[in-house]
Design a protein around this motif. Sequence first.
Motif, PDB file in Angstrom:
ATOM      1  N   VAL A  35     -45.419 -28.078 -12.486  1.00 23.56           N
ATOM      2  CA  VAL A  35     -45.559 -26.783 -11.820  1.00 23.56           C
ATOM      3  C   VAL A  35     -44.495 -26.708 -10.730  1.00 23.56           C
ATOM      4  CG1 VAL A  35     -47.091 -25.295 -10.492  1.00 23.56           C
ATOM      5  CG2 VAL A  35     -48.010 -26.706 -12.343  1.00 23.56           C
ATOM      6  N   LEU A  36     -43.667 -25.685 -10.801  1.00 24.25           N
ATOM      7  CA  LEU A  36     -42.511 -25.586  -9.909  1.00 24.25           C
ATOM      8  C   LEU A  36     -42.795 -24.707  -8.700  1.00 24.25           C
ATOM      9  CD1 LEU A  36     -39.793 -25.100 -12.643  1.00 24.25           C
ATOM     10  CD2 LEU A  36     -40.574 -27.229 -11.608  1.00 24.25           C
ATOM     11  N   SER A  37     -42.120 -25.044  -7.612  1.00 24.03           N
ATOM     12  CA  SER A  37     -42.259 -24.292  -6.364  1.00 24.03           C
ATOM     13  C   SER A  37     -40.875 -24.044  -5.765  1.00 24.03           C
ATOM     14  CB  SER A  37     -43.112 -25.083  -5.372  1.00 24.03           C
ATOM     15  OG  SER A  37     -42.425 -26.256  -4.989  1.00 24.03           O
ATOM     16  N   ARG A  38     -40.825 -23.153  -4.816  1.00 20.51           N
ATOM     17  CA  ARG A  38     -39.578 -22.860  -4.116  1.00 20.51           C
ATOM     18  C   ARG A  38     -38.964 -24.124  -3.496  1.00 20.51           C
ATOM     19  NH1 ARG A  38     -37.766 -17.746  -1.401  1.00 20.51           N
ATOM     20  NH2 ARG A  38     -36.063 -18.373  -0.041  1.00 20.51           N
ATOM     21  N   PRO A  39     -39.745 -24.963  -2.788  1.00 11.83           N
ATOM     22  CA  PRO A  39     -39.149 -26.180  -2.235  1.00 11.83           C
ATOM     23  C   PRO A  39     -38.558 -27.106  -3.308  1.00 11.83           C
ATOM     24  CG  PRO A  39     -41.235 -25.733  -1.152  1.00 11.83           C
ATOM     25  CD  PRO A  39     -41.126 -24.773  -2.299  1.00 11.83           C
ATOM     26  N   GLN A  40     -39.202 -27.197  -4.459  1.00  6.80           N
ATOM     27  CA  GLN A  40     -38.659 -28.029  -5.540  1.00  6.80           C
ATOM     28  C   GLN A  40     -37.337 -27.462  -6.051  1.00  6.80           C
ATOM     29  OE1 GLN A  40     -42.293 -27.811  -7.852  1.00  6.80           O
ATOM     30  NE2 GLN A  40     -42.281 -30.048  -8.020  1.00  6.80           N
ATOM     31  N   LEU A  41     -37.273 -26.151  -6.190  1.00  8.24           N
ATOM     32  CA  LEU A  41     -36.029 -25.526  -6.628  1.00  8.24           C
ATOM     33  C   LEU A  41     -34.911 -25.765  -5.615  1.00  8.24           C
ATOM     34  CD1 LEU A  41     -37.414 -22.144  -7.980  1.00  8.24           C
ATOM     35  CD2 LEU A  41     -36.368 -23.962  -9.334  1.00  8.24           C
ATOM     36  N   GLU A  42     -35.238 -25.623  -4.342  1.00  5.63           N
ATOM     37  CA  GLU A  42     -34.244 -25.866  -3.295  1.00  5.63           C
ATOM     38  C   GLU A  42     -33.771 -27.315  -3.318  1.00  5.63           C
ATOM     39  OE1 GLU A  42     -35.487 -22.584   0.069  1.00  5.63           O
ATOM     40  OE2 GLU A  42     -36.585 -24.481   0.051  1.00  5.63           O
ATOM     41  N   ALA A  49     -26.344 -23.823  -7.451  1.00  5.82           N
ATOM     42  CA  ALA A  49     -26.206 -23.971  -8.901  1.00  5.82           C
ATOM     43  C   ALA A  49     -25.531 -22.750  -9.535  1.00  5.82           C
ATOM     44  CB  ALA A  49     -27.578 -24.186  -9.539  1.00  5.82           C
ATOM     45  N   ASP A  50     -24.913 -22.984 -10.670  1.00  7.13           N
ATOM     46  CA  ASP A  50     -24.311 -21.905 -11.448  1.00  7.13           C
ATOM     47  C   ASP A  50     -25.319 -21.302 -12.428  1.00  7.13           C
ATOM     48  OD1 ASP A  50     -21.464 -22.133 -10.569  1.00  7.13           O
ATOM     49  OD2 ASP A  50     -21.713 -24.150 -11.389  1.00  7.13           O
ATOM     50  N   LEU A  51     -26.208 -22.166 -12.955  1.00  5.91           N
ATOM     51  CA  LEU A  51     -27.163 -21.747 -13.987  1.00  5.91           C
ATOM     52  C   LEU A  51     -28.569 -22.209 -13.666  1.00  5.91           C
ATOM     53  CD1 LEU A  51     -25.323 -22.873 -17.254  1.00  5.91           C
ATOM     54  CD2 LEU A  51     -25.857 -20.520 -16.631  1.00  5.91           C
ATOM     55  N   TYR A  52     -29.520 -21.380 -14.017  1.00  2.00           N
ATOM     56  CA  TYR A  52     -30.933 -21.773 -13.998  1.00  2.00           C
ATOM     57  C   TYR A  52     -31.445 -21.556 -15.412  1.00  2.00           C
ATOM     58  CZ  TYR A  52     -35.886 -22.036 -12.796  1.00  2.00           C
ATOM     59  OH  TYR A  52     -37.219 -22.387 -12.734  1.00  2.00           O
ATOM     60  N   GLN A  59     -43.583 -20.668 -16.506  1.00  2.00           N
ATOM     61  CA  GLN A  59     -43.002 -20.818 -15.165  1.00  2.00           C
ATOM     62  C   GLN A  59     -42.032 -19.670 -14.847  1.00  2.00           C
ATOM     63  OE1 GLN A  59     -43.529 -23.416 -12.964  1.00  2.00           O
ATOM     64  NE2 GLN A  59     -44.985 -24.425 -14.307  1.00  2.00           N
ATOM     65  N   ALA A  60     -42.164 -18.567 -15.551  1.00  2.00           N
ATOM     66  CA  ALA A  60     -41.224 -17.446 -15.403  1.00  2.00           C
ATOM     67  C   ALA A  60     -41.172 -16.876 -13.995  1.00  2.00           C
ATOM     68  CB  ALA A  60     -41.567 -16.344 -16.406  1.00  2.00           C
ATOM     69  N   THR A  61     -42.238 -17.031 -13.232  1.00  2.00           N
ATOM     70  CA  THR A  61     -42.215 -16.513 -11.855  1.00  2.00           C
ATOM     71  C   THR A  61     -41.207 -17.244 -10.979  1.00  2.00           C
ATOM     72  OG1 THR A  61     -44.067 -17.940 -11.261  1.00  2.00           O
ATOM     73  CG2 THR A  61     -44.590 -15.667 -11.894  1.00  2.00           C
ATOM     74  N   THR A  62     -40.656 -18.360 -11.462  1.00  2.00           N
ATOM     75  CA  THR A  62     -39.623 -19.059 -10.691  1.00  2.00           C
ATOM     76  C   THR A  62     -38.275 -18.349 -10.771  1.00  2.00           C
ATOM     77  OG1 THR A  62     -39.053 -20.537 -12.536  1.00  2.00           O
ATOM     78  CG2 THR A  62     -40.744 -21.302 -10.975  1.00  2.00           C
ATOM     79  N   ILE A  63     -38.097 -17.480 -11.749  1.00  2.00           N
ATOM     80  CA  ILE A  63     -36.813 -16.781 -11.884  1.00  2.00           C
ATOM     81  C   ILE A  63     -36.529 -15.883 -10.683  1.00  2.00           C
ATOM     82  CG2 ILE A  63     -35.532 -15.086 -13.266  1.00  2.00           C
ATOM     83  CD1 ILE A  63     -36.782 -16.492 -15.747  1.00  2.00           C
TER      84      ILE A  63
END
Length: 111
Positions: A35-42, A49-52, A59-63
């Motif tokens: 389960v992904l979160s904003r802090p994990q993405l950071e 990054a160039d690509l996500y 987990q589409a809400t992470t886009i």
Amino acid sequence: MSTTTPTAVVAGPDEDGIGAALESEGVDVTRLTGVLSRPQLEEAGIVAADLYVLTDTGQATTIPIACDLNDGLRTVVYARDTVPEFIRGQLDIAIDPRLMDASIVADELVN
């Protein structure tokens, strides 16, 4: 992509090998699962990054979060499931792995 080594965050299970295909194209890949979160993405480097590349439409809400953190980010869903309608406006491309092999997708994304 930038003139330096391109970077990508691949989030979700990578059963179809998009992360390895991107690495074969010279992309520096960071992988995230669970389960992904904003802090994990950071922490994974999404800000620069160039690509996500998301492989789990659950987990589409992470886009939108990723787009909020990086205006120049290209967003890709490489998954068999349909992308939720509310995400489509922030998504650059969605590809079903059954229709296009990871190596072809990686080549198109990088070149």
